[in-house]
Design a protein around this motif. Sequence first.
Motif, PDB file in Angstrom:
ATOM      1  N   GLU A  49       8.370  11.258 -15.738  1.00  0.00           N
ATOM      2  CA  GLU A  49       7.510  11.801 -14.943  1.00  0.00           C
ATOM      3  C   GLU A  49       7.979  12.050 -13.610  1.00  0.00           C
ATOM      4  OE1 GLU A  49       3.860   9.734 -16.726  1.00  0.00           O
ATOM      5  OE2 GLU A  49       2.956  10.601 -14.687  1.00  0.00           O
ATOM      6  N   ILE A  50       7.742  12.166 -12.668  1.00  0.00           N
ATOM      7  CA  ILE A  50       8.009  12.450 -11.070  1.00  0.00           C
ATOM      8  C   ILE A  50       6.152  12.135 -10.288  1.00  0.00           C
ATOM      9  CG2 ILE A  50       9.047  12.938  -9.750  1.00  0.00           C
ATOM     10  CD1 ILE A  50      11.825  13.441 -11.268  1.00  0.00           C
ATOM     11  N   PHE A  51       6.778  11.333  -9.374  1.00  0.00           N
ATOM     12  CA  PHE A  51       5.795  10.940  -8.680  1.00  0.00           C
ATOM     13  C   PHE A  51       6.371  11.336  -7.346  1.00  0.00           C
ATOM     14  CE2 PHE A  51       3.769   8.015  -5.895  1.00  0.00           C
ATOM     15  CZ  PHE A  51       2.244   8.535  -6.029  1.00  0.00           C
ATOM     16  N   GLN A  52       5.478  12.460  -6.691  1.00  0.00           N
ATOM     17  CA  GLN A  52       5.544  12.080  -4.993  1.00  0.00           C
ATOM     18  C   GLN A  52       4.853  11.946  -4.551  1.00  0.00           C
ATOM     19  OE1 GLN A  52       7.505  16.175  -5.541  1.00  0.00           O
ATOM     20  NE2 GLN A  52       9.253  15.709  -4.433  1.00  0.00           N
ATOM     21  N   PRO A  53       4.276  11.159  -3.824  1.00  0.00           N
ATOM     22  CA  PRO A  53       2.815  10.726  -2.602  1.00  0.00           C
ATOM     23  C   PRO A  53       2.728  11.758  -2.049  1.00  0.00           C
ATOM     24  CG  PRO A  53       4.517   9.268  -2.245  1.00  0.00           C
ATOM     25  CD  PRO A  53       5.149   9.915  -2.454  1.00  0.00           C
ATOM     26  N   LEU A  54       1.675  12.402  -1.405  1.00  0.00           N
ATOM     27  CA  LEU A  54       0.808  13.889  -0.732  1.00  0.00           C
ATOM     28  C   LEU A  54       1.347  13.766   0.245  1.00  0.00           C
ATOM     29  CD1 LEU A  54      -1.694  14.872  -3.314  1.00  0.00           C
ATOM     30  CD2 LEU A  54       0.818  15.408  -3.488  1.00  0.00           C
ATOM     31  N   THR A  83       0.454  -0.758  -0.254  1.00  0.00           N
ATOM     32  CA  THR A  83      -0.188   0.511  -0.250  1.00  0.00           C
ATOM     33  C   THR A  83       0.760   0.977   0.081  1.00  0.00           C
ATOM     34  OG1 THR A  83      -0.086   0.437   2.283  1.00  0.00           O
ATOM     35  CG2 THR A  83      -2.035  -1.497   1.303  1.00  0.00           C
ATOM     36  N   HIS A  84       1.946   1.338  -0.111  1.00  0.00           N
ATOM     37  CA  HIS A  84       3.149   2.746  -0.132  1.00  0.00           C
ATOM     38  C   HIS A  84       3.016   2.655  -1.242  1.00  0.00           C
ATOM     39  CE1 HIS A  84       6.876   4.563  -0.774  1.00  0.00           C
ATOM     40  NE2 HIS A  84       7.502   4.330   0.651  1.00  0.00           N
ATOM     41  N   PRO A  85       2.543   4.000  -0.931  1.00  0.00           N
ATOM     42  CA  PRO A  85       2.106   5.222  -2.884  1.00  0.00           C
ATOM     43  C   PRO A  85       2.942   5.124  -3.636  1.00  0.00           C
ATOM     44  CG  PRO A  85       1.999   6.313  -0.289  1.00  0.00           C
ATOM     45  CD  PRO A  85       2.761   5.572  -0.362  1.00  0.00           C
ATOM     46  N   CYS A  86       4.429   4.916  -3.542  1.00  0.00           N
ATOM     47  CA  CYS A  86       5.119   4.664  -4.611  1.00  0.00           C
ATOM     48  C   CYS A  86       5.339   2.687  -4.817  1.00  0.00           C
ATOM     49  CB  CYS A  86       6.475   5.037  -3.957  1.00  0.00           C
ATOM     50  SG  CYS A  86       7.071   6.548  -3.633  1.00  0.00           S
ATOM     51  N   TYR A  87       5.029   1.997  -4.663  1.00  0.00           N
ATOM     52  CA  TYR A  87       4.981   1.161  -5.080  1.00  0.00           C
ATOM     53  C   TYR A  87       3.642   0.749  -5.714  1.00  0.00           C
ATOM     54  CZ  TYR A  87       9.432   0.003  -1.176  1.00  0.00           C
ATOM     55  OH  TYR A  87      10.199   0.705  -1.652  1.00  0.00           O
ATOM     56  N   VAL A  88       2.602   0.921  -5.343  1.00  0.00           N
ATOM     57  CA  VAL A  88       1.904   0.841  -5.849  1.00  0.00           C
ATOM     58  C   VAL A  88       1.214   1.725  -7.182  1.00  0.00           C
ATOM     59  CG1 VAL A  88      -0.823   2.092  -5.826  1.00  0.00           C
ATOM     60  CG2 VAL A  88       0.544   1.316  -3.383  1.00  0.00           C
ATOM     61  N   ARG A  89       2.346   2.837  -7.294  1.00  0.00           N
ATOM     62  CA  ARG A  89       2.226   4.309  -8.342  1.00  0.00           C
ATOM     63  C   ARG A  89       3.204   3.123  -9.758  1.00  0.00           C
ATOM     64  NH1 ARG A  89       1.687   8.731 -11.205  1.00  0.00           N
ATOM     65  NH2 ARG A  89      -0.893   9.134  -9.822  1.00  0.00           N
ATOM     66  N   ASN A 112      18.531   2.021  -0.420  1.00  0.00           N
ATOM     67  CA  ASN A 112      17.386   1.792  -0.854  1.00  0.00           C
ATOM     68  C   ASN A 112      16.889   2.778  -1.616  1.00  0.00           C
ATOM     69  OD1 ASN A 112      14.838   1.025  -2.012  1.00  0.00           O
ATOM     70  ND2 ASN A 112      13.688   2.138  -0.286  1.00  0.00           N
ATOM     71  N   ARG A 113      17.322   1.621  -3.470  1.00  0.00           N
ATOM     72  CA  ARG A 113      17.163   2.706  -4.748  1.00  0.00           C
ATOM     73  C   ARG A 113      16.260   0.799  -5.572  1.00  0.00           C
ATOM     74  NH1 ARG A 113      19.701   5.984  -8.265  1.00  0.00           N
ATOM     75  NH2 ARG A 113      19.767   5.417 -10.136  1.00  0.00           N
ATOM     76  N   LEU A 114      16.028   1.297  -6.207  1.00  0.00           N
ATOM     77  CA  LEU A 114      15.156  -0.012  -6.698  1.00  0.00           C
ATOM     78  C   LEU A 114      15.033   0.501  -8.209  1.00  0.00           C
ATOM     79  CD1 LEU A 114      13.388  -2.561  -7.761  1.00  0.00           C
ATOM     80  CD2 LEU A 114      10.996  -1.112  -6.749  1.00  0.00           C
ATOM     81  N   GLU A 115      15.228   0.397  -9.389  1.00  0.00           N
ATOM     82  CA  GLU A 115      15.880   0.079 -10.729  1.00  0.00           C
ATOM     83  C   GLU A 115      14.942  -0.982 -11.556  1.00  0.00           C
ATOM     84  OE1 GLU A 115      19.683   2.471 -11.100  1.00  0.00           O
ATOM     85  OE2 GLU A 115      19.594   1.150 -12.835  1.00  0.00           O
ATOM     86  N   ILE A 116      13.756  -0.125 -11.969  1.00  0.00           N
ATOM     87  CA  ILE A 116      12.991  -1.783 -12.593  1.00  0.00           C
ATOM     88  C   ILE A 116      13.300  -0.457 -14.889  1.00  0.00           C
ATOM     89  CG2 ILE A 116      11.602  -3.047 -13.666  1.00  0.00           C
ATOM     90  CD1 ILE A 116       9.866  -2.549 -10.417  1.00  0.00           C
ATOM     91  N   VAL A 117      14.128  -1.873 -15.654  1.00  0.00           N
ATOM     92  CA  VAL A 117      14.127  -1.105 -16.393  1.00  0.00           C
ATOM     93  C   VAL A 117      13.263  -2.145 -17.709  1.00  0.00           C
ATOM     94  CG1 VAL A 117      15.974  -0.638 -18.145  1.00  0.00           C
ATOM     95  CG2 VAL A 117      16.337  -0.537 -15.905  1.00  0.00           C
ATOM     96  N   THR A 129      13.310   4.725  -8.238  1.00  0.00           N
ATOM     97  CA  THR A 129      12.924   4.496  -6.885  1.00  0.00           C
ATOM     98  C   THR A 129      14.007   4.697  -5.500  1.00  0.00           C
ATOM     99  OG1 THR A 129      10.578   5.403  -5.416  1.00  0.00           O
ATOM    100  CG2 THR A 129      11.065   3.112  -5.702  1.00  0.00           C
ATOM    101  N   ASP A 130      13.747   5.805  -4.444  1.00  0.00           N
ATOM    102  CA  ASP A 130      15.075   5.144  -3.209  1.00  0.00           C
ATOM    103  C   ASP A 130      12.919   5.160  -2.721  1.00  0.00           C
ATOM    104  OD1 ASP A 130      12.908   8.068  -3.548  1.00  0.00           O
ATOM    105  OD2 ASP A 130      15.056   9.283  -2.475  1.00  0.00           O
ATOM    106  N   GLY A 131      12.371   5.029  -2.671  1.00  0.00           N
ATOM    107  CA  GLY A 131      11.174   5.142  -1.279  1.00  0.00           C
ATOM    108  C   GLY A 131      10.473   6.675  -0.817  1.00  0.00           C
ATOM    109  N   ASN A 132      11.027   8.001  -1.728  1.00  0.00           N
ATOM    110  CA  ASN A 132      10.373   8.741  -1.393  1.00  0.00           C
ATOM    111  C   ASN A 132       9.703   9.287  -2.523  1.00  0.00           C
ATOM    112  OD1 ASN A 132      11.609   8.694   1.614  1.00  0.00           O
ATOM    113  ND2 ASN A 132      13.211   8.813   0.524  1.00  0.00           N
ATOM    114  N   GLU A 133      10.203   9.445  -3.522  1.00  0.00           N
ATOM    115  CA  GLU A 133      10.045   9.510  -4.746  1.00  0.00           C
ATOM    116  C   GLU A 133      10.261   8.314  -5.633  1.00  0.00           C
ATOM    117  OE1 GLU A 133      11.230  13.761  -5.670  1.00  0.00           O
ATOM    118  OE2 GLU A 133      12.449  11.940  -7.010  1.00  0.00           O
ATOM    119  N   VAL A 134       9.389   8.556  -6.704  1.00  0.00           N
ATOM    120  CA  VAL A 134       9.576   7.435  -8.201  1.00  0.00           C
ATOM    121  C   VAL A 134       9.973   8.347  -9.278  1.00  0.00           C
ATOM    122  CG1 VAL A 134       8.521   5.479  -8.781  1.00  0.00           C
ATOM    123  CG2 VAL A 134       7.390   6.057  -7.727  1.00  0.00           C
TER     124      VAL A 134
END
Length: 381
Positions: free
Chosen positions: A287-292, A124-130, A241-246, A254-259
Amino acid sequence: MKFGIIGLGNIGRVHAKNIQDGLVEGAELAAVANQPIDTTDDFKKQGIACFGDASELIESGLCEAVIIALPTHLHAPIGIQALEAGLHLVMEKPLACHKAEGERILAAVQREDQIASLMMNQRTHPCYVRIKQWIDEGELGELQRISWTMTNWFRPEIYYASSPWRATWKGEGGGVLMNQCPHNIDVLQWLVGMPVKVRAQCSFGKYHDIEVEDEVNAYFEFANGATGQFSASTGECPGSNRLEIVGDRGTIITDGNEVKLIRTSESVSTFSKNTDEMFGTPETTEEIFQPLEEVNQHAAILNNVVKAASGEAKLIAPAVEGLNSLELAGAMIYSTWINDEVCLPLDSAAYEQVINQKIAESQPRKIIKTAAKVDMSKSYR
Ligand SMILES: NC(=O)c1ccc[n+]([C@@H]2O[C@H](COP(=O)([O-])OP(=O)(O)OC[C@H]3O[C@@H](n4cnc5c(N)ncnc54)[C@H](O)[C@@H]3O)[C@@H](O)[C@H]2O)c1
Protein backbone atom coordinates in the motif's frame (compact mmCIF):
# COMPACT_ATOMS: atom_id res chain seq x y z
CA MET A 1 -4.20 33.11 22.99
CA LYS A 2 -1.87 36.09 23.28
CA PHE A 3 1.58 34.93 22.16
CA GLY A 4 4.94 36.53 22.78
CA ILE A 5 7.88 35.45 20.64
CA ILE A 6 11.32 35.57 22.24
CA GLY A 7 14.06 35.42 19.59
CA LEU A 8 13.37 36.88 16.18
CA GLY A 9 16.00 35.11 14.15
CA ASN A 10 15.43 32.62 11.34
CA ILE A 11 12.68 30.56 12.95
CA GLY A 12 11.20 33.16 15.32
CA ARG A 13 10.19 35.21 12.28
CA VAL A 14 8.54 32.16 10.67
CA HIS A 15 6.35 31.76 13.79
CA ALA A 16 5.53 35.49 13.81
CA LYS A 17 4.47 35.34 10.15
CA ASN A 18 2.31 32.26 10.71
CA ILE A 19 0.45 34.01 13.53
CA GLN A 20 0.18 37.33 11.70
CA ASP A 21 -1.02 35.62 8.52
CA GLY A 22 -3.91 34.14 10.52
CA LEU A 23 -2.66 30.55 10.17
CA VAL A 24 -3.01 29.88 13.90
CA GLU A 25 -6.67 29.94 14.87
CA GLY A 26 -7.35 31.89 18.05
CA ALA A 27 -3.79 33.27 18.24
CA GLU A 28 -2.64 36.86 18.39
CA LEU A 29 0.92 38.20 18.34
CA ALA A 30 0.98 40.41 21.44
CA ALA A 31 4.72 41.03 21.89
CA VAL A 32 8.19 40.19 20.62
CA ALA A 33 11.64 40.31 22.20
CA ASN A 34 14.99 40.28 20.52
CA GLN A 35 18.43 41.64 21.21
CA PRO A 36 19.38 44.29 20.27
CA ILE A 37 16.02 46.06 20.53
CA ASP A 38 16.37 47.88 17.18
CA THR A 39 16.03 44.48 15.42
CA THR A 40 12.36 44.55 16.46
CA ASP A 41 11.65 47.89 14.71
CA ASP A 42 9.55 46.30 11.93
CA PHE A 43 7.17 44.93 14.61
CA LYS A 44 7.13 48.25 16.48
CA LYS A 45 5.89 49.92 13.28
CA GLN A 46 2.96 47.47 13.30
CA GLY A 47 2.04 48.48 16.87
CA ILE A 48 3.29 45.28 18.49
CA ALA A 49 4.93 45.61 21.93
CA CYS A 50 8.69 45.17 21.55
CA PHE A 51 11.32 44.33 24.14
CA GLY A 52 15.10 44.05 24.05
CA ASP A 53 15.09 41.87 27.12
CA ALA A 54 13.26 38.53 27.34
CA SER A 55 12.53 38.96 31.06
CA GLU A 56 10.69 42.22 30.39
CA LEU A 57 8.39 40.49 27.89
CA ILE A 58 7.77 37.65 30.36
CA GLU A 59 6.93 40.07 33.18
CA SER A 60 4.93 42.47 30.98
CA GLY A 61 1.58 40.76 31.56
CA LEU A 62 0.87 41.11 27.81
CA CYS A 63 1.22 37.42 26.95
CA GLU A 64 -0.43 34.17 27.98
CA ALA A 65 2.11 32.06 26.09
CA VAL A 66 5.65 32.45 24.82
CA ILE A 67 7.43 30.83 21.93
CA ILE A 68 11.14 30.63 22.71
CA ALA A 69 13.17 30.72 19.51
CA LEU A 70 16.52 31.66 21.05
CA PRO A 71 19.92 30.04 20.58
CA THR A 72 19.65 26.65 22.29
CA HIS A 73 21.85 27.51 25.30
CA LEU A 74 19.24 30.15 26.28
CA HIS A 75 16.30 27.71 26.17
CA ALA A 76 16.78 26.63 29.81
CA PRO A 77 17.29 29.97 31.59
CA ILE A 78 14.54 31.81 29.68
CA GLY A 79 12.20 28.79 29.53
CA ILE A 80 12.42 28.37 33.32
CA GLN A 81 11.63 32.09 33.81
CA ALA A 82 8.59 31.86 31.53
CA LEU A 83 7.22 28.75 33.25
CA GLU A 84 7.83 30.18 36.72
CA ALA A 85 5.88 33.28 35.64
CA GLY A 86 2.96 30.92 34.87
CA LEU A 87 3.03 31.34 31.08
CA HIS A 88 2.31 28.57 28.59
CA LEU A 89 5.50 27.61 26.79
CA VAL A 90 6.29 26.52 23.24
CA MET A 91 9.99 25.75 23.20
CA GLU A 92 11.88 25.50 19.95
CA LYS A 93 13.67 22.22 19.47
CA PRO A 94 15.79 20.84 20.99
CA LEU A 95 14.38 21.31 24.48
CA ALA A 96 17.84 22.18 25.86
CA CYS A 97 21.55 21.47 25.35
CA HIS A 98 21.41 18.20 27.31
CA LYS A 99 19.04 16.04 29.35
CA ALA A 100 19.79 17.52 32.81
CA GLU A 101 19.01 21.02 31.52
CA GLY A 102 15.80 19.71 30.00
CA GLU A 103 14.84 18.16 33.33
CA ARG A 104 15.31 21.54 35.04
CA ILE A 105 12.98 23.19 32.51
CA LEU A 106 10.26 20.61 33.17
CA ALA A 107 10.65 21.02 36.93
CA ALA A 108 9.64 24.70 36.53
CA VAL A 109 6.09 23.86 35.35
CA GLN A 110 3.78 25.44 37.97
CA ARG A 111 0.34 24.01 37.24
CA GLU A 112 -1.29 20.98 35.67
CA ASP A 113 -3.09 23.09 33.07
CA GLN A 114 0.09 24.97 32.08
CA ILE A 115 1.17 23.97 28.58
CA ALA A 116 4.80 22.99 27.98
CA SER A 117 5.10 22.06 24.33
CA LEU A 118 8.02 21.52 22.00
CA MET A 119 8.32 22.61 18.37
CA MET A 120 8.85 19.03 17.14
CA ASN A 121 6.96 20.03 14.03
CA GLN A 122 7.84 16.91 12.04
CA ARG A 123 5.35 14.98 14.19
CA THR A 124 2.77 16.65 11.92
CA HIS A 125 4.51 15.56 8.68
CA PRO A 126 1.79 13.55 6.88
CA CYS A 127 4.15 10.63 6.09
CA TYR A 128 5.22 10.26 9.73
CA VAL A 129 1.62 10.69 10.94
CA ARG A 130 0.55 7.84 8.65
CA ILE A 131 3.44 5.62 9.80
CA LYS A 132 2.50 6.27 13.44
CA GLN A 133 -1.13 5.30 12.69
CA TRP A 134 -0.05 2.08 10.97
CA ILE A 135 2.26 1.13 13.84
CA ASP A 136 -0.37 1.94 16.49
CA GLU A 137 -2.89 -0.19 14.57
CA GLY A 138 -0.45 -3.12 14.78
CA GLU A 139 0.32 -3.33 11.04
CA LEU A 140 4.02 -4.08 11.63
CA GLY A 141 3.71 -6.61 14.43
CA GLU A 142 6.75 -6.97 16.66
CA LEU A 143 9.63 -4.63 15.74
CA GLN A 144 12.66 -6.36 14.22
CA ARG A 145 14.77 -3.52 12.83
CA ILE A 146 14.72 0.23 12.19
CA SER A 147 17.16 1.97 9.92
CA TRP A 148 17.29 5.69 9.15
CA THR A 149 19.79 7.23 6.79
CA MET A 150 19.29 10.94 7.25
CA THR A 151 22.08 12.60 5.40
CA ASN A 152 20.30 15.30 3.42
CA TRP A 153 20.90 18.00 6.01
CA PHE A 154 23.75 19.55 3.99
CA ARG A 155 25.02 22.82 5.45
CA PRO A 156 27.72 24.99 3.81
CA GLU A 157 30.48 26.62 5.83
CA ILE A 158 28.76 30.04 5.94
CA TYR A 159 25.89 28.51 7.92
CA TYR A 160 28.34 27.98 10.76
CA ALA A 161 30.71 30.88 10.11
CA SER A 162 28.00 33.52 10.36
CA SER A 163 26.70 32.36 13.76
CA PRO A 164 28.48 32.54 17.12
CA TRP A 165 26.43 29.81 18.83
CA ARG A 166 25.69 27.17 16.18
CA ALA A 167 27.76 24.00 16.20
CA THR A 168 29.54 24.75 19.48
CA TRP A 169 29.40 22.73 22.73
CA LYS A 170 28.50 25.89 24.59
CA GLY A 171 25.90 27.18 22.13
CA GLU A 172 23.88 24.01 21.54
CA GLY A 173 25.57 21.01 23.14
CA GLY A 174 26.47 19.35 19.84
CA GLY A 175 26.20 19.57 16.07
CA VAL A 176 24.02 17.65 13.62
CA LEU A 177 22.47 15.62 16.47
CA MET A 178 21.45 18.74 18.38
CA ASN A 179 20.48 21.11 15.57
CA GLN A 180 19.21 19.29 12.47
CA CYS A 181 18.48 15.74 13.67
CA PRO A 182 16.48 16.33 16.85
CA HIS A 183 13.45 16.09 14.53
CA ASN A 184 14.46 12.68 13.18
CA ILE A 185 15.57 11.29 16.52
CA ASP A 186 12.30 12.50 18.02
CA VAL A 187 10.22 10.89 15.27
CA LEU A 188 12.23 7.67 15.60
CA GLN A 189 11.53 7.31 19.34
CA TRP A 190 7.92 8.49 18.83
CA LEU A 191 7.40 5.66 16.33
CA VAL A 192 9.23 2.74 17.94
CA GLY A 193 10.25 3.84 21.45
CA MET A 194 13.67 4.17 22.99
CA PRO A 195 16.49 1.68 22.54
CA VAL A 196 18.19 0.26 25.59
CA LYS A 197 21.73 0.31 24.17
CA VAL A 198 23.58 2.70 21.84
CA ARG A 199 26.95 2.36 20.13
CA ALA A 200 27.96 5.26 17.89
CA GLN A 201 30.82 6.81 16.04
CA CYS A 202 30.54 10.59 15.61
CA SER A 203 33.06 12.53 13.54
CA PHE A 204 33.76 15.96 14.97
CA GLY A 205 34.46 18.74 12.47
CA LYS A 206 34.99 16.29 9.59
CA TYR A 207 33.47 18.46 6.85
CA HIS A 208 33.35 21.88 8.52
CA ASP A 209 35.47 24.09 10.71
CA ILE A 210 33.43 23.19 13.82
CA GLU A 211 34.23 21.47 17.14
CA VAL A 212 31.09 19.28 17.22
CA GLU A 213 29.83 16.30 15.21
CA ASP A 214 28.90 16.69 11.54
CA GLU A 215 28.72 12.95 10.73
CA VAL A 216 27.22 10.15 12.83
CA ASN A 217 26.85 6.40 12.45
CA ALA A 218 25.03 4.64 15.26
CA TYR A 219 23.80 1.18 16.19
CA PHE A 220 20.87 0.68 18.57
CA GLU A 221 19.45 -2.29 20.46
CA PHE A 222 15.89 -2.40 21.78
CA ALA A 223 14.56 -4.29 24.81
CA ASN A 224 12.93 -6.99 22.61
CA GLY A 225 16.20 -7.60 20.74
CA ALA A 226 15.27 -5.46 17.73
CA THR A 227 18.17 -3.55 16.20
CA GLY A 228 18.54 -0.10 14.72
CA GLN A 229 20.91 1.96 12.63
CA PHE A 230 21.04 5.73 12.32
CA SER A 231 23.28 7.78 10.03
CA ALA A 232 23.37 11.56 9.81
CA SER A 233 25.53 14.11 8.05
CA THR A 234 25.66 17.80 7.19
CA GLY A 235 28.55 17.23 4.81
CA GLU A 236 26.92 15.09 2.09
CA CYS A 237 25.16 16.42 -0.95
CA PRO A 238 22.54 15.58 -2.09
CA GLY A 239 22.43 13.05 0.75
CA SER A 240 19.38 10.94 1.35
CA ASN A 241 16.45 10.38 3.64
CA ARG A 242 15.46 6.73 3.86
CA LEU A 243 13.61 5.28 6.80
CA GLU A 244 12.87 1.55 6.98
CA ILE A 245 10.95 -0.03 9.83
CA VAL A 246 10.69 -3.80 9.74
CA GLY A 247 8.31 -5.86 11.85
CA ASP A 248 7.13 -9.44 11.95
CA ARG A 249 3.98 -8.55 9.96
CA GLY A 250 5.20 -5.81 7.65
CA THR A 251 7.77 -3.30 6.48
CA ILE A 252 7.48 0.46 6.13
CA ILE A 253 9.74 2.45 3.83
CA THR A 254 9.70 6.20 3.31
CA ASP A 255 11.84 8.90 1.76
CA GLY A 256 9.75 11.65 3.35
CA ASN A 257 7.74 12.15 0.14
CA GLU A 258 5.66 8.98 0.19
CA VAL A 259 5.37 5.90 2.38
CA LYS A 260 5.16 2.27 1.33
CA LEU A 261 3.68 -0.37 3.65
CA ILE A 262 4.46 -3.95 2.65
CA ARG A 263 2.22 -6.38 4.53
CA THR A 264 3.05 -10.07 4.85
CA SER A 265 0.17 -12.54 4.58
CA GLU A 266 1.10 -14.01 7.97
CA SER A 267 3.62 -13.56 10.76
CA VAL A 268 7.09 -14.04 9.25
CA SER A 269 8.33 -15.96 12.29
CA THR A 270 5.31 -18.32 12.20
CA PHE A 271 5.77 -18.85 8.46
CA SER A 272 9.45 -19.56 9.02
CA LYS A 273 8.69 -22.26 11.60
CA ASN A 274 5.91 -23.95 9.63
CA THR A 275 6.77 -23.84 5.93
CA ASP A 276 8.15 -26.88 4.13
CA GLU A 277 9.44 -24.77 1.21
CA MET A 278 13.20 -24.40 1.50
CA PHE A 279 13.18 -21.01 -0.26
CA GLY A 280 9.62 -20.02 0.58
CA THR A 281 8.54 -16.55 1.73
CA PRO A 282 5.14 -15.29 2.87
CA GLU A 283 2.99 -13.55 0.26
CA THR A 284 3.18 -9.75 0.39
CA THR A 285 0.92 -6.87 -0.64
CA GLU A 286 1.80 -3.19 -0.91
CA GLU A 287 0.00 0.00 0.00
CA ILE A 288 1.42 3.41 -0.93
CA PHE A 289 0.53 6.60 0.88
CA GLN A 290 1.17 9.94 -0.80
CA PRO A 291 0.25 13.13 1.06
CA LEU A 292 -2.27 15.15 -0.94
CA GLU A 293 -0.94 18.49 0.21
CA GLU A 294 1.88 19.98 2.24
CA VAL A 295 1.20 20.78 5.88
CA ASN A 296 2.48 23.99 7.48
CA GLN A 297 4.07 22.00 10.29
CA HIS A 298 5.06 24.93 12.51
CA ALA A 299 1.56 26.42 12.33
CA ALA A 300 0.08 22.97 13.02
CA ILE A 301 1.99 22.72 16.32
CA LEU A 302 0.83 26.22 17.35
CA ASN A 303 -2.79 25.42 16.44
CA ASN A 304 -2.51 22.31 18.61
CA VAL A 305 -1.11 24.34 21.54
CA VAL A 306 -4.05 26.78 21.39
CA LYS A 307 -6.53 23.89 21.34
CA ALA A 308 -4.68 21.99 24.10
CA ALA A 309 -4.77 25.06 26.36
CA SER A 310 -8.56 25.10 26.17
CA GLY A 311 -8.77 21.35 26.71
CA GLU A 312 -9.93 20.60 23.15
CA ALA A 313 -6.89 18.55 22.12
CA LYS A 314 -4.02 16.48 23.46
CA LEU A 315 -0.57 17.99 22.93
CA ILE A 316 1.10 16.59 19.82
CA ALA A 317 4.58 17.26 21.18
CA PRO A 318 4.71 17.62 24.98
CA ALA A 319 8.01 19.12 26.15
CA VAL A 320 8.61 16.16 28.46
CA GLU A 321 9.03 13.91 25.43
CA GLY A 322 11.90 16.17 24.31
CA LEU A 323 14.02 14.50 26.98
CA ASN A 324 14.17 11.35 24.84
CA SER A 325 15.80 13.01 21.84
CA LEU A 326 18.27 14.78 24.17
CA GLU A 327 19.04 11.44 25.75
CA LEU A 328 19.57 9.66 22.43
CA ALA A 329 21.74 12.44 21.00
CA GLY A 330 23.76 12.54 24.23
CA ALA A 331 24.19 8.75 24.20
CA MET A 332 25.54 8.84 20.61
CA ILE A 333 28.04 11.57 21.48
CA TYR A 334 29.02 9.92 24.78
CA SER A 335 29.49 6.52 23.13
CA THR A 336 32.02 8.13 20.78
CA TRP A 337 33.88 9.82 23.64
CA ILE A 338 34.21 6.60 25.68
CA ASN A 339 34.64 4.41 22.58
CA ASP A 340 32.12 1.95 23.99
CA GLU A 341 28.42 1.18 24.08
CA VAL A 342 26.11 3.22 26.34
CA CYS A 343 23.17 1.68 28.20
CA LEU A 344 20.03 3.80 28.56
CA PRO A 345 18.64 5.54 30.48
CA LEU A 346 21.58 7.92 30.32
CA ASP A 347 22.70 9.29 33.69
CA SER A 348 21.86 12.95 33.03
CA ALA A 349 24.03 14.31 35.86
CA ALA A 350 27.07 12.30 34.75
CA TYR A 351 26.59 13.43 31.15
CA GLU A 352 26.26 17.05 32.29
CA GLN A 353 29.65 16.81 34.04
CA VAL A 354 31.36 15.58 30.86
CA ILE A 355 29.71 18.08 28.55
CA ASN A 356 30.50 20.91 30.97
CA GLN A 357 34.15 19.99 30.57
CA LYS A 358 33.79 20.24 26.77
CA ILE A 359 32.05 23.60 27.20
CA ALA A 360 34.91 24.84 29.39
CA GLU A 361 37.47 23.82 26.74
CA SER A 362 35.31 25.18 23.90
CA GLN A 363 36.94 27.85 21.75
CA PRO A 364 34.68 30.79 20.85
CA ARG A 365 34.02 30.95 17.11
CA LYS A 366 35.68 33.71 15.11
CA ILE A 367 32.72 35.38 13.43
CA ILE A 368 33.11 36.17 9.79
CA LYS A 369 30.83 39.15 9.24
CA THR A 370 29.56 37.83 5.93
CA ALA A 371 25.85 38.49 5.55
CA ALA A 372 24.43 35.07 4.78
CA LYS A 373 21.44 34.79 2.42
CA VAL A 374 18.65 33.05 4.32
CA ASP A 375 15.77 31.12 2.73
CA MET A 376 14.23 29.08 5.57
CA SER A 377 12.08 27.04 3.18
CA LYS A 378 15.29 25.32 2.02
CA SER A 379 16.12 24.31 5.58
CA TYR A 380 13.45 21.66 6.18
CA ARG A 381 13.60 17.98 5.20
N1 LIG B 1 11.65 23.81 14.42
C1 LIG B 1 12.40 24.20 13.41
O1 LIG B 1 12.09 23.92 12.25
C2 LIG B 1 13.62 25.06 13.66
C3 LIG B 1 14.26 25.69 12.59
C4 LIG B 1 15.35 26.50 12.87
C5 LIG B 1 15.81 26.65 14.18
N2 LIG B 1 15.20 25.98 15.20
C6 LIG B 1 15.67 26.16 16.60
O2 LIG B 1 15.28 27.47 17.00
C7 LIG B 1 16.29 28.07 17.82
C8 LIG B 1 16.75 29.37 17.14
O3 LIG B 1 17.32 29.09 15.88
P1 LIG B 1 17.47 30.23 14.74
O4 LIG B 1 18.04 29.54 13.57
O5 LIG B 1 16.23 31.00 14.61
O6 LIG B 1 18.60 31.14 15.44
P2 LIG B 1 19.01 32.65 15.08
O7 LIG B 1 20.40 32.82 15.57
O8 LIG B 1 18.68 32.93 13.67
O9 LIG B 1 18.01 33.50 16.00
C9 LIG B 1 18.16 33.67 17.39
C10 LIG B 1 17.68 35.09 17.73
O10 LIG B 1 17.76 35.26 19.15
C11 LIG B 1 18.25 36.58 19.42
N3 LIG B 1 18.85 36.59 20.75
C12 LIG B 1 20.01 36.03 21.15
N4 LIG B 1 20.18 36.20 22.48
C13 LIG B 1 19.09 36.85 22.92
C14 LIG B 1 18.65 37.29 24.20
N5 LIG B 1 19.38 37.07 25.31
N6 LIG B 1 17.47 37.94 24.30
C15 LIG B 1 16.71 38.19 23.20
N7 LIG B 1 17.07 37.80 21.95
C16 LIG B 1 18.24 37.13 21.82
C17 LIG B 1 19.25 36.85 18.30
O11 LIG B 1 19.45 38.23 18.11
C18 LIG B 1 18.54 36.18 17.11
O12 LIG B 1 17.71 37.11 16.44
C19 LIG B 1 17.38 27.02 17.96
O13 LIG B 1 17.20 26.32 19.16
C20 LIG B 1 17.17 26.09 16.77
O14 LIG B 1 17.59 24.77 17.01
C21 LIG B 1 14.11 25.21 14.96
